[in-house]
Design a protein around this motif. Structure first.
Motif, mmCIF file in Angstrom:
data_model
loop_
_atom_site.group_PDB
_atom_site.id
_atom_site.type_symbol
_atom_site.label_atom_id
_atom_site.label_comp_id
_atom_site.label_asym_id
_atom_site.label_seq_id
_atom_site.Cartn_x
_atom_site.Cartn_y
_atom_site.Cartn_z
ATOM 1 N N ARG A 211 -11.563 -8.082 -11.639
ATOM 2 C CA ARG A 211 -11.377 -6.865 -10.853
ATOM 3 C C ARG A 211 -10.302 -6.994 -9.764
ATOM 4 N NH1 ARG A 211 -12.766 -4.708 -6.259
ATOM 5 N NH2 ARG A 211 -13.756 -6.636 -5.609
ATOM 6 N N ARG A 215 -4.799 -3.362 -11.160
ATOM 7 C CA ARG A 215 -4.142 -2.362 -10.314
ATOM 8 C C ARG A 215 -4.919 -1.059 -10.344
ATOM 9 N NH1 ARG A 215 1.218 -1.936 -9.045
ATOM 10 N NH2 ARG A 215 1.180 -4.170 -8.770
ATOM 11 N N TYR A 216 -5.246 -0.587 -11.525
ATOM 12 C CA TYR A 216 -6.065 0.626 -11.611
ATOM 13 C C TYR A 216 -6.680 0.772 -12.993
ATOM 14 C CZ TYR A 216 -1.768 2.683 -13.656
ATOM 15 O OH TYR A 216 -0.672 2.940 -14.404
ATOM 16 N N TYR A 217 -7.642 1.698 -13.061
ATOM 17 C CA TYR A 217 -8.278 2.032 -14.329
ATOM 18 C C TYR A 217 -7.879 3.474 -14.634
ATOM 19 C CZ TYR A 217 -11.220 -1.915 -13.011
ATOM 20 O OH TYR A 217 -11.677 -3.145 -12.626
ATOM 21 N N GLU A 230 6.460 -0.431 -13.429
ATOM 22 C CA GLU A 230 5.522 -0.358 -12.315
ATOM 23 C C GLU A 230 4.319 -1.286 -12.561
ATOM 24 O OE1 GLU A 230 6.023 1.426 -9.573
ATOM 25 O OE2 GLU A 230 4.087 0.961 -8.676
ATOM 26 N N LYS A 360 -16.070 -2.117 -11.920
ATOM 27 C CA LYS A 360 -14.829 -1.519 -11.447
ATOM 28 C C LYS A 360 -14.696 -1.583 -9.933
ATOM 29 C CE LYS A 360 -14.624 2.732 -12.921
ATOM 30 N NZ LYS A 360 -14.134 4.063 -13.313
ATOM 31 N N THR A 361 -15.834 -1.320 -9.259
ATOM 32 C CA THR A 361 -15.766 -1.187 -7.814
ATOM 33 C C THR A 361 -16.124 -2.474 -7.105
ATOM 34 O OG1 THR A 361 -18.048 -0.476 -7.787
ATOM 35 C CG2 THR A 361 -16.374 1.238 -7.924
ATOM 36 N N GLY A 362 -16.717 -3.415 -7.851
ATOM 37 C CA GLY A 362 -17.132 -4.647 -7.208
ATOM 38 C C GLY A 362 -18.371 -4.472 -6.352
ATOM 39 N N GLN A 363 -19.053 -3.327 -6.522
ATOM 40 C CA GLN A 363 -20.254 -3.091 -5.711
ATOM 41 C C GLN A 363 -21.498 -3.552 -6.457
ATOM 42 O OE1 GLN A 363 -20.112 -2.013 -2.605
ATOM 43 N NE2 GLN A 363 -17.887 -1.845 -2.731
ATOM 44 N N LEU B 145 -1.686 19.079 -5.002
ATOM 45 C CA LEU B 145 -1.614 18.045 -6.026
ATOM 46 C C LEU B 145 -0.211 17.436 -6.090
ATOM 47 C CD1 LEU B 145 -3.950 17.234 -7.739
ATOM 48 C CD2 LEU B 145 -3.100 18.668 -9.568
ATOM 49 N N TYR B 149 0.960 13.610 -5.488
ATOM 50 C CA TYR B 149 1.790 12.899 -6.462
ATOM 51 C C TYR B 149 3.050 12.349 -5.799
ATOM 52 C CZ TYR B 149 -0.670 13.722 -10.819
ATOM 53 O OH TYR B 149 -1.585 13.686 -11.818
ATOM 54 N N GLN B 152 2.511 9.161 -4.383
ATOM 55 C CA GLN B 152 2.561 8.076 -5.368
ATOM 56 C C GLN B 152 3.991 7.569 -5.481
ATOM 57 O OE1 GLN B 152 0.942 9.225 -9.156
ATOM 58 N NE2 GLN B 152 -1.104 8.603 -8.538
ATOM 59 N N ARG B 156 4.503 3.593 -4.635
ATOM 60 C CA ARG B 156 4.425 2.660 -5.759
ATOM 61 C C ARG B 156 5.356 1.459 -5.530
ATOM 62 N NH1 ARG B 156 4.482 4.762 -10.514
ATOM 63 N NH2 ARG B 156 4.078 6.926 -9.987
ATOM 64 N N SER B 157 5.125 0.395 -6.376
ATOM 65 C CA SER B 157 5.844 -0.865 -6.160
ATOM 66 C C SER B 157 7.346 -0.677 -6.220
ATOM 67 C CB SER B 157 5.438 -1.884 -7.217
ATOM 68 O OG SER B 157 4.064 -2.097 -7.145
ATOM 69 N N ASN B 158 7.814 0.183 -7.145
ATOM 70 C CA ASN B 158 9.252 0.441 -7.156
ATOM 71 C C ASN B 158 9.523 1.837 -6.606
ATOM 72 O OD1 ASN B 158 8.334 1.963 -9.228
ATOM 73 N ND2 ASN B 158 9.402 0.864 -10.845
ATOM 74 N N GLN B 173 9.225 -9.251 -1.814
ATOM 75 C CA GLN B 173 8.317 -8.869 -2.891
ATOM 76 C C GLN B 173 7.801 -7.474 -2.558
ATOM 77 O OE1 GLN B 173 6.825 -10.129 -5.823
ATOM 78 N NE2 GLN B 173 8.702 -11.340 -5.763
ATOM 79 N N VAL B 176 2.092 -4.007 -2.257
ATOM 80 C CA VAL B 176 1.188 -3.172 -3.055
ATOM 81 C C VAL B 176 0.522 -2.185 -2.115
ATOM 82 C CG1 VAL B 176 -0.845 -3.129 -4.515
ATOM 83 C CG2 VAL B 176 0.824 -4.959 -4.757
ATOM 84 N N LEU B 178 0.075 1.438 -3.268
ATOM 85 C CA LEU B 178 -0.639 2.412 -4.081
ATOM 86 C C LEU B 178 -1.907 1.760 -4.623
ATOM 87 C CD1 LEU B 178 -0.154 5.303 -4.964
ATOM 88 C CD2 LEU B 178 0.870 4.427 -7.056
ATOM 89 N N GLN B 179 -2.906 2.592 -4.886
ATOM 90 C CA GLN B 179 -4.196 2.106 -5.372
ATOM 91 C C GLN B 179 -4.850 1.143 -4.383
ATOM 92 O OE1 GLN B 179 -1.789 1.772 -8.329
ATOM 93 N NE2 GLN B 179 -2.383 3.810 -8.997
ATOM 94 N N PHE B 253 -12.222 13.979 -3.940
ATOM 95 C CA PHE B 253 -12.134 13.309 -5.232
ATOM 96 C C PHE B 253 -10.682 13.015 -5.607
ATOM 97 C CE2 PHE B 253 -11.361 13.864 -9.807
ATOM 98 C CZ PHE B 253 -11.997 12.731 -10.275
ATOM 99 N N GLU B 257 -8.837 9.381 -6.276
ATOM 100 C CA GLU B 257 -8.557 9.202 -7.688
ATOM 101 C C GLU B 257 -7.073 8.879 -7.903
ATOM 102 O OE1 GLU B 257 -10.781 9.141 -9.983
ATOM 103 O OE2 GLU B 257 -9.472 9.030 -11.733
ATOM 104 N N LEU B 258 -6.217 9.574 -7.185
ATOM 105 C CA LEU B 258 -4.778 9.411 -7.412
ATOM 106 C C LEU B 258 -4.177 8.273 -6.603
ATOM 107 C CD1 LEU B 258 -3.465 13.068 -7.637
ATOM 108 C CD2 LEU B 258 -4.033 11.480 -9.459
ATOM 109 N N PRO B 262 -9.452 0.730 -7.607
ATOM 110 C CA PRO B 262 -10.741 0.756 -8.299
ATOM 111 C C PRO B 262 -11.928 0.611 -7.351
ATOM 112 C CG PRO B 262 -9.403 -1.145 -8.960
ATOM 113 C CD PRO B 262 -8.548 -0.286 -8.107
ATOM 114 N N ASP B 263 -11.721 -0.042 -6.220
ATOM 115 C CA ASP B 263 -12.880 -0.273 -5.351
ATOM 116 C C ASP B 263 -13.040 0.819 -4.296
ATOM 117 O OD1 ASP B 263 -10.583 -1.026 -4.191
ATOM 118 O OD2 ASP B 263 -11.258 -3.000 -3.517
#
Lengths: 363, 312, 379
Positions: A211, A215-217, A230, A360-363, B145, B149, B152, B156-158, B173, B176, B178-179, B253, B257-258, B262-263
């Motif tokens: 996890r 980067r993302y799911y 990217e 996914k979340t590590g929870q 929206l 975007y 983003q 983003r990295s680039n 380097q 990071v 985004l996300q 949400f 989401e965008l 993940p966490d």
């Protein structure tokens, strides 16, 4: 999911306005980036039926709409395992095969394989099929892992020792438990179709262990991200990765994307055209399905989206570059390693969703 | 107003009809928002409440009906199991707390950034004020929206920021961004900033300049004046702005989401998951109902605080 | 009157016995092209209750705000207690201000409002509370210490504002229309209270007001302002009885104003020919003027006597018909019409409750005033 919300959704909404004036309209709901540029125009020209085309990027999105009822779509394209469950929920109407003369173009072997989910192919016809494998940025992976990087193994993604080194250039997974768990099970050498909670827990352990390096799911974002560098490794759908590769080549920035079917085995899936039980215009829906099964139309789509089709008659029209690529049209040795997409019962489903969210979340 | 009604025939007839039904202008004025709330809040809420006590099933729609008729027999089956799940699995509780925490800190950040802006606008000349307010509202003219975007593209990295930093040689380097939770905070603060600025501005622009002068006159330097006079007097604006940011941010949400990683365990995403991945509409509804209840408490606290401040 | 006159010693503006406490020299304040305050010089002495009097827009508030430090003079210099105030922020000045709107902090109790300035100076709570209590006693607000401003009446709020501005014992207290928001009755009571407090604390007050009666009652001296300039400075009787211009005469109280030309100019009297009167006015003192110069003559209504019988004198006697009478209770104002058509007003004290002989509408009367009752004005 979001992508379908924005541009395509707006276009569909805009297209729906003039459509009201016409009698013959067919509403198609398909995966994003999953059709040739001129297919719709050709269909409209030939049949005089106006097409309203909308897209999604996950089976879950499609299913939510279908289960809510009155989706308003005439043709949808669920993946085989989802089709099976949706048939059980009473979502679809049987196909009137007398209206589908082009069925004779279809590969009987593949249709038989699809019948595992849809007995006698009562409800669905194969649109495209493919595998879930690894899409990767050749240069960046080599730069981080050397020449002998295990690009033909799930360990490239699931082994933390590799994942860690790839984290900075970006690993992505599909945002779908039913796609990722079987891959993780395969990596562990377990039965990819296992429903045993202890196996699933182990798979979840694998997913959770990497996890920090993910980067993302997401189930469609990686196409463009792979293409523009990217991200550098994605667990993705075969055709999507090929699209990424093609886009990267077009962009001409020296990004090279490759796809591999891991040697441990990979999931084979069929995307099936089906007609919802409450489709407003089932006649037009049948016309659409029959039209797609024309050899030249299917060949166009395959040539454009780089997914394998199940239309034997179309193969002579498919670019040799695609037709002869074993990653797209796998040879017998690869075919032997593929396993079908899994359908889970409600209990396993809940367990997997829970494990998935946690991993996914590590929870 | 009534003169207009008299003159325009269809309005006159409608008014006569409504009067015959015993509805007069004043009743209507109240009835319209009431009806609005009824149709767009209460009815959906009841639908969700009903769903939350249904049982999931593989069907269309994917739950069993609450009421079953078998001739003269009618069975109503309510399942509270869905709420049980919420406590079984620490995931939900964690998601609630994560969401509330994230929304809270976002609101605090928004306040810290929005306050000086609102203050500056309120203290600007009238002509300048309308230009500045316009600039605050301007982003609303573009789709939310699209704006997310665009972030983003920046993060983003680039993306723009990394490319710039790499070009200047500050970093070698890409960062990071985004996300990550950072991106989520950024997205929320950016998106909700106008909702903080506008009520604060509305409050601060009313602030009597004489009070600031009085404070200065009594020996209050600018900073003490701010903390003892301006800040307490702008409390209603702060609370209003805080609510306008905090409450919707909890259920946000799209931004996590965008922009989130993940966490970023937001309750909105859990709900989405429950609904789409798990197609468990009843549990999703239970999550939504629980979220509403969890939200009601902080809202009530803020409301009471606001009322108390306003009374004073 | 052999003993030295005590009044004189308490009037340093006459004796020059002490230096001025506040020195405003050549101060101008421009807003764009507009001269809000135009080259004003003014000295104010310790312990004074000085009133800046003028109509709205005359610059009196701007002058006050420059003293408080809310506005910076465009030109000129302000000194308080020998210190140049240039560049000093309001919180660095030995002044406090009572605002026209009172500007009480709405979120604080009376007590906290009053204590605010003390806390800003870092005073300890116990000491501050003691001073606040003392101040509230002085303005008779002790029972209201824990109320919020919106729970008080207008008069109480006014006293809170006063207490708040006095609690720090400023060297100079600036009051902007301190009684403006009060009703007439309360205003009169408060005027005396204000004077009492000012005397007991010995603080110098500068009061801005547009109300000439208020200025008369309160002030040790009045500075009349018009169009950004100080027109006249003086003690109330001086301003009232010896206005130096038509503006001042007209602004303070009511006045009958005549335009005339000098027909006789002697060292001990002059005579003005006034067309409005159809005759001449005899002024019983010398005036520096030349023959045929245009002058104005102002005489207050209460200085004019009316009678049915012809007064036993020759100068300043005119015939008139009573046009209207306004009964004010203590006095009646008579509007009198001269044969030339010019109207005059004269007040008459109502000395008795019933006066059957009283002059009434349409009566033919004689009008007269003393030859020193009016003021000759050159501008």
């Amino acid at each position: 999911m979001i992508r379908s919300l924005s541009l395509a959704g707006l276009l569909a909404a805009a297209a729906a306005l003039p459509a009201l004036a016409q009698d013959k309209v067919v509403h198609i709901y398909n995966w994003s980036d999953y059709i040739a540029e001129d297919t719709i125009r050709k269909f409209e020209a030939e049949t005089g039926i106006k097409v309203v085309y909308d897209v999604y990027d996950s089976n879950e999105t499609l299913e939510a709409k279908l289960l809510a009822g009155h989706s308003g779509y005439d043709v949808v394209v669920p993946t085989s395992n989802f089709l099976q469950r949706q048939i059980a929920a009473g979502v679809y109407q049987p196909l009137d095969k007398s209206k589908l003369p082009n069925l004779e173009n279809m590969d009987p072997e593949l249709m038989k394989a699809a019948a595992a989910y849809d007995p006698d192919n009562t409800y669905g016809v194969i649109y495209m099929w493919g595998t879930n494998g690894i899409g990767y940025n050749v240069a960046k992976v080599a730069e981080r892992l050397g020449e002998d990087a295990p690009t033909d193994s799930w360990s490239l993604i699931f082994d933390p020792k590799y994942a860690e080194k790839l984290a900075d250039c970006g690993i992505t997974l599909l945002d779908s438990a039913s796609e990722v768990f079987p891959s993780a099970l395969t990596y562990l050498g377990l039965d990819p179709l296992s429903k045993k909670p202890e196996d699933l827990e182990k798979a979840a352990g694998v997913i959770e262990a990497i996890r920090p390096y993910i980067r993302y799911y997401h189930s469609s974002q990686y196409i463009s991200d792979l293409a523009n560098g990217e991200v550098c490794v994605s667990l993705g759908y075969s055709g999507d990765v090929f699209q990424a590769a093609a886009r990267a080549e077009e962009a001409g920035k020296g990004v090279e994307i490759a796809y591999s079917v891991p040697e441990e085995g990979a999931q084979q899936w069929f995307d099936m055209m089906a007609i919802p039980v409450d489709a407003p215009n089932p006649e037009a829906a049948l016309a659409w399905i029959n039209f797609i099964m024309k050899p030249e139309i299917t060949a166009d789509i395959t040539n454009y989206v780089w997914y394998a089709n199940a239309n034997t008659a179309s193969l002579p029209l498919v670019d040799p570059e695609i037709r002869d690529d074993p990653a797209i049209f796998p040879g017998p040795d690869v075919l032997a390693k593929l396993y079908p997409a899994q359908v889970y019962d409600a209990r396993t489903d809940r367990l997997i969703t829970k494990l998935w969210t946690r991993a996914k979340t590590g929870q | 107003m009534s003169a207009v009604i008299e003159r325009v025939a269809p309005l006159r007839w409608t008014a006569a009809l409504l009067a015959a039904l015993g509805l007069r202008g004043r009743t209507l004025v109240i009835a319209v928002p009431m009806l609005w709330l009824l149709i767009f809040f209460l009815v959906p809420f009841l639908v969700v409440a009903k769903l939350s006590v249904s049982e999931p099933a593989i069907a269309m729609p994917p739950y069993l009906p609450l009421v079953e008729r078998d001739g003269a027999r009618m069975t109503i089956s309510l399942s509270f199991e869905n709420f049980g799940y919420l406590f079984d699995d620490p995931l939900y509780i964690k998601a609630y707390f994560f969401s509330i925490r994230l929304a809270f800190f976002s609101a605090v950040l928004t306040l810290l950034i929005g306050y000086p802006i609102a203050y500056y606008i309120a203290r600007s000349s009238e002509a300048r004020r309308s230009v500045l307010l316009m600039l605050v509202i301007l982003p609303f003219w573009t789709s939310f929206l699209l704006r997310v975007y665009a972030w983003q593209g920046f993060l983003r990295s680039n993306g723009v920021i990394n490319n710039f930093l790499l070009w200047t040689g500050i970093i070698d380097q890409p960062l990071v961004m985004l996300q990550t939770n950072f991106a989520v905070y950024l997205g929320i603060v950016y998106t909700y900033l106008p909702f903080m600025i506008l009520p604060l501005y509305a409050n601060l622009v009313k602030l009597d300049e004489a009070l600031l002068e009085a404070s200065a006159d009594l020996g209050g330097r600018p900073l003490p004046t701010f903390f003892h006079v301006t800040l307490p007097l702008s409390m209603p604006g702060i609370i209003a702005g805080f609510m306008l940011v905090f409450v919707p941010a909890i259920g946000e949400f799209v931004i996590p989401e965008l922009l989130g990683g993940p966490d970023t365990l937001m309750i909105g995403r859990v709900l989405w998951n429950e609904f789409f991945s798990n197609r468990d509409w009843p549990t999703a509804s239970a999550v939504a109902i629980a979220m509403l209840i969890a939200l009601v408490i902080p809202i009530m606290i803020l409301r009471t605080a606001q009322q108390r401040v306003e009374e004073e | 009157m052999n003993t030295p006159v005590p009044v004189a010693t308490s009037k340093p503006w006459i004796t020059g016995a002490e230096p001025p406490f506040i020195r405003i020299s050549k101060v101008t304040k421009r807003f764009g092209d507009f001269y809000a305050v135009d080259d004003v010089s003014l000295d104010i002495y310790k312990g004074e209750l000085f009133c800046l009097l003028g109509g709205s827009g005359c610059g009196k508030s701007t002058l006050l705000r420059m003293l408080a430090g809310f506005e910076t003079p465009t030109e000129g210099r302000i000194e308080i207690d020998g210190q140049d105030m240039a560049g000093k922020a309001p919180y660095e000045r030995p002044t406090n201000m009572m605002f026209q709107s009172y500007a009480l902090f709405p979120h604080m109790t009376v007590e906290k409002n009053v204590a605010y300035g003390l806390y800003r100076d870092g005073m300890k709570k116990a000491e501050a509370m003691e001073k606040v209590a003392e101040m509230l006693r002085l303005v008779q607000l002790t029972p209201f210490a824990s109320r919020k401003p919106h729970q008080l009446s207008g008069g109480q709020r006014q006293r809170v504002a006063l207490a708040r501005s006095l609690v720090k014992r400023p060297k100079l207290l600036l009051l902007d229309e301190p009684l403006g928001a009060l009703d007439k009755k309360l205003r009169e009571e408060t005027q005396f209270e204000l004077i009492k407090i000012q005397e007991s604390l010995g603080v110098t007050f500068i009061v801005v007001t547009h109300d000439q009666e208020e200025a008369m009652t309160l002030a040790s001296r009045i500075g009349v302002m018009n169009a950004g300039q100080i027109v006249q400075v003086g003690e109330p009787p001086e301003i009232y009885e010896h206005p130096n211009s038509r503006f001042v005469a007209d602004f303070i109280g009511s006045v009958n104003m005549f335009e005339g030309r000098v027909t006789e100019d002697e060292p001990d009297y002059i005579r003005l020919g006034v067309a409005d009167l159809g005759g001449s006015i005899y002024v019983g003192h010398g005036v520096s003027c030349v023959l045929d110069q245009q002058l104005w003559y102002a005489v207050r209504p209460e200085k004019i006597r009316i009678s049915r019988t012809r007064p036993d004198k020759t100068e300043n006697v005119f015939r008139a018909v009573v046009d209207e009478i306004a009964y004010m209770g203590n006095i009646s104002i008579h509007r009198l019409k001269l044969p030339t058509g010019r109207l005059l007003s004269a007040t008459k004290a109502n000395l008795t409750r019933h006066d059957d002989e009283a002059i009434t509408w349409g009566d033919e009367v004689w009008v007269t005033w003393d030859d020193t009752a009016g003021a000759v004005l050159t501008r």
